[in-house]
Design a protein around this motif. Sequence first.
Motif, mmCIF file in Angstrom:
data_model
loop_
_atom_site.group_PDB
_atom_site.id
_atom_site.type_symbol
_atom_site.label_atom_id
_atom_site.label_comp_id
_atom_site.label_asym_id
_atom_site.label_seq_id
_atom_site.Cartn_x
_atom_site.Cartn_y
_atom_site.Cartn_z
ATOM 1 N N GLU A 16 90.559 53.799 57.646
ATOM 2 C CA GLU A 16 90.994 52.414 57.790
ATOM 3 C C GLU A 16 92.511 52.274 57.752
ATOM 4 O O GLU A 16 93.066 51.294 58.237
ATOM 5 N N ARG A 21 93.883 49.078 60.359
ATOM 6 C CA ARG A 21 93.151 47.949 59.784
ATOM 7 C C ARG A 21 93.736 47.547 58.426
ATOM 8 O O ARG A 21 93.855 46.380 58.109
ATOM 9 N N PRO A 80 80.687 55.088 46.842
ATOM 10 C CA PRO A 80 79.281 55.477 46.899
ATOM 11 C C PRO A 80 78.719 55.676 48.303
ATOM 12 O O PRO A 80 77.525 55.960 48.421
ATOM 13 N N THR A 81 79.509 55.499 49.352
ATOM 14 C CA THR A 81 78.907 55.514 50.689
ATOM 15 C C THR A 81 79.127 56.842 51.418
ATOM 16 O O THR A 81 79.872 57.709 50.967
ATOM 17 N N ASP A 83 80.754 57.770 53.873
ATOM 18 C CA ASP A 83 82.087 58.191 54.316
ATOM 19 C C ASP A 83 82.996 58.563 53.146
ATOM 20 O O ASP A 83 84.173 58.853 53.348
ATOM 21 N N ARG A 123 74.613 54.835 43.523
ATOM 22 C CA ARG A 123 75.579 54.628 42.444
ATOM 23 C C ARG A 123 75.862 55.961 41.764
ATOM 24 O O ARG A 123 77.005 56.288 41.454
ATOM 25 N N VAL A 157 90.675 51.566 46.181
ATOM 26 C CA VAL A 157 90.779 50.122 45.901
ATOM 27 C C VAL A 157 91.992 49.894 44.997
ATOM 28 O O VAL A 157 92.083 50.496 43.929
ATOM 29 N N PRO B 188 77.859 44.589 46.044
ATOM 30 C CA PRO B 188 78.723 45.752 45.823
ATOM 31 C C PRO B 188 78.385 46.871 46.803
ATOM 32 O O PRO B 188 77.275 46.937 47.335
ATOM 33 N N GLU B 189 79.365 47.718 47.026
ATOM 34 C CA GLU B 189 79.262 48.776 48.023
ATOM 35 C C GLU B 189 78.016 49.643 47.822
ATOM 36 O O GLU B 189 77.320 49.995 48.782
ATOM 37 N N SER B 210 83.080 51.214 54.778
ATOM 38 C CA SER B 210 82.791 50.123 53.833
ATOM 39 C C SER B 210 83.950 50.015 52.865
ATOM 40 O O SER B 210 84.435 51.014 52.347
ATOM 41 N N TYR B 211 84.414 48.790 52.657
ATOM 42 C CA TYR B 211 85.619 48.569 51.879
ATOM 43 C C TYR B 211 85.359 47.486 50.848
ATOM 44 O O TYR B 211 85.211 46.315 51.182
ATOM 45 N N PRO B 212 85.276 47.888 49.571
ATOM 46 C CA PRO B 212 84.940 46.926 48.521
ATOM 47 C C PRO B 212 86.056 45.910 48.311
ATOM 48 O O PRO B 212 87.240 46.218 48.492
ATOM 49 N N GLN B 214 86.953 42.158 45.731
ATOM 50 C CA GLN B 214 86.496 41.334 44.637
ATOM 51 C C GLN B 214 86.790 39.892 44.983
ATOM 52 O O GLN B 214 87.865 39.569 45.460
ATOM 53 N N SER B 222 83.323 44.778 52.688
ATOM 54 C CA SER B 222 83.532 44.627 54.125
ATOM 55 C C SER B 222 82.941 45.843 54.818
ATOM 56 O O SER B 222 83.296 46.972 54.490
#
Lengths: 246, 246
Positions: A16, A21, A80-81, A83, A123, A157, B188-189, B210-212, B214, B222
Amino acid sequence: MQSDNPTAAILVIGDEILSGRTREGNAHYLSQVLNSIGVDLREVRIVGDDHDQITAAIRALDCSLGGAWDMLFTSGGIGPTHDDITADAVAAAFGVGIEINEEARRVMVERWQARGVEVTGNRLRMARIPLGAALIPNAHSAAPGFHIGNTYVMAGVPEVFRAMVEAVVPGLPTGRPSVSEALEVLRPESDVADELRAVADAFPDLSLGSYPFQSGQRYGTSLVIRGLDDKRVTDAMTLLRERLAL
Amino acid sequence: MQSDNPTAAILVIGDEILSGRTREGNAHYLSQVLNSIGVDLREVRIVGDDHDQITAAIRALDCSLGGAWDMLFTSGGIGPTHDDITADAVAAAFGVGIEINEEARRVMVERWQARGVEVTGNRLRMARIPLGAALIPNAHSAAPGFHIGNTYVMAGVPEVFRAMVEAVVPGLPTGRPSVSEALEVLRPESDVADELRAVADAFPDLSLGSYPFQSGQRYGTSLVIRGLDDKRVTDAMTLLRERLAL
């Protein structure tokens, strides 16, 4: 600037950022923190979510793997994903296995249960930590970063990244923070280059930079003198002012 | 994301970035321009005003020197002062000499004379160009960038950098610009990781991120699907919405 300070690199990981982005901000934040504790940031790299690129960069940057710098800080790719591949790439770079870390699992499960959040495989994926790594706790999220060799692996983050930096800083080797003085002149850079070079030659232990700016129709230059010794920086600035007849 | 697009790297040069004094913005700007013309940015490096680091990075990143990527764009270090060492480092990386370029000199002298600015040695320093390089004109300042091998050397001052990028883009090889669709969910992600992975497996040609974030006390994510084919991206987003029961 001459310095015996410990050195560091930052590796930012994430498609990203490269796609445009997201504008990277963690490296800028950490650069200021490192400067304040006397660690010299020497290099930043940004790569995508690519296993081989991440692994190669870690090996190139962490001196404990034969890389160039004393410490390496990474940002991104520990969520957790699918990627989120940083932990696996770090394990590969260090040639160690990776598995669920019991301490990480315990901390995460406790926090989730307190919040009534279900414990799922995705998770728990965030508790997968390279063998031999120490956890980096953070006040902001349950998922920890970790530290292996001279590499500190942290979240992308921004709030979580900052919390992890705060947890890590007290344990880092430190040096002498640099100090700087700045002077703005309403003259173009090339007009003050001789004076700047003369001062740079007289103070080889200091770093002198010049940064042009535009103010309406006029061209100006910010002159910045940076070094480890207050008095040297002040003396150099005095000489620069004399040379510029200010 | 699968792509036959040309690839690129950016090398940002300047102590002021690493010290935290200046927040880098040129790479972010160029990342968006490259994406819009179908060039895949694969790596960004930031190094200080250090001859050997600049030279090593150019060799590592420009495929015409055996480096990793099709094109390299540099930012910074081509001004008139003693710390502007990029042109010399580029010449060293390519193994060519460097001297005053007559075309650059002529353009610069003309502009300065029109403005009543004295032609000094420091100003002419900006006309020193590696042998064999082509100039990159720009509307903003008299001093040109240059292009040698597959490396495009541009100024660090943001306005000048952008003007040089505008001059360079029409001559670049291009590919298919990626398109993306985004979806924000207030979950949440880790809650959407299974669905995201299922879609990623079904569309191996696309990139799913995926972009967490708050939002107040709630955690959201996202979800971004990126690829070269509009219809594939739309189909993947449709499947993702189905999976998420949206």
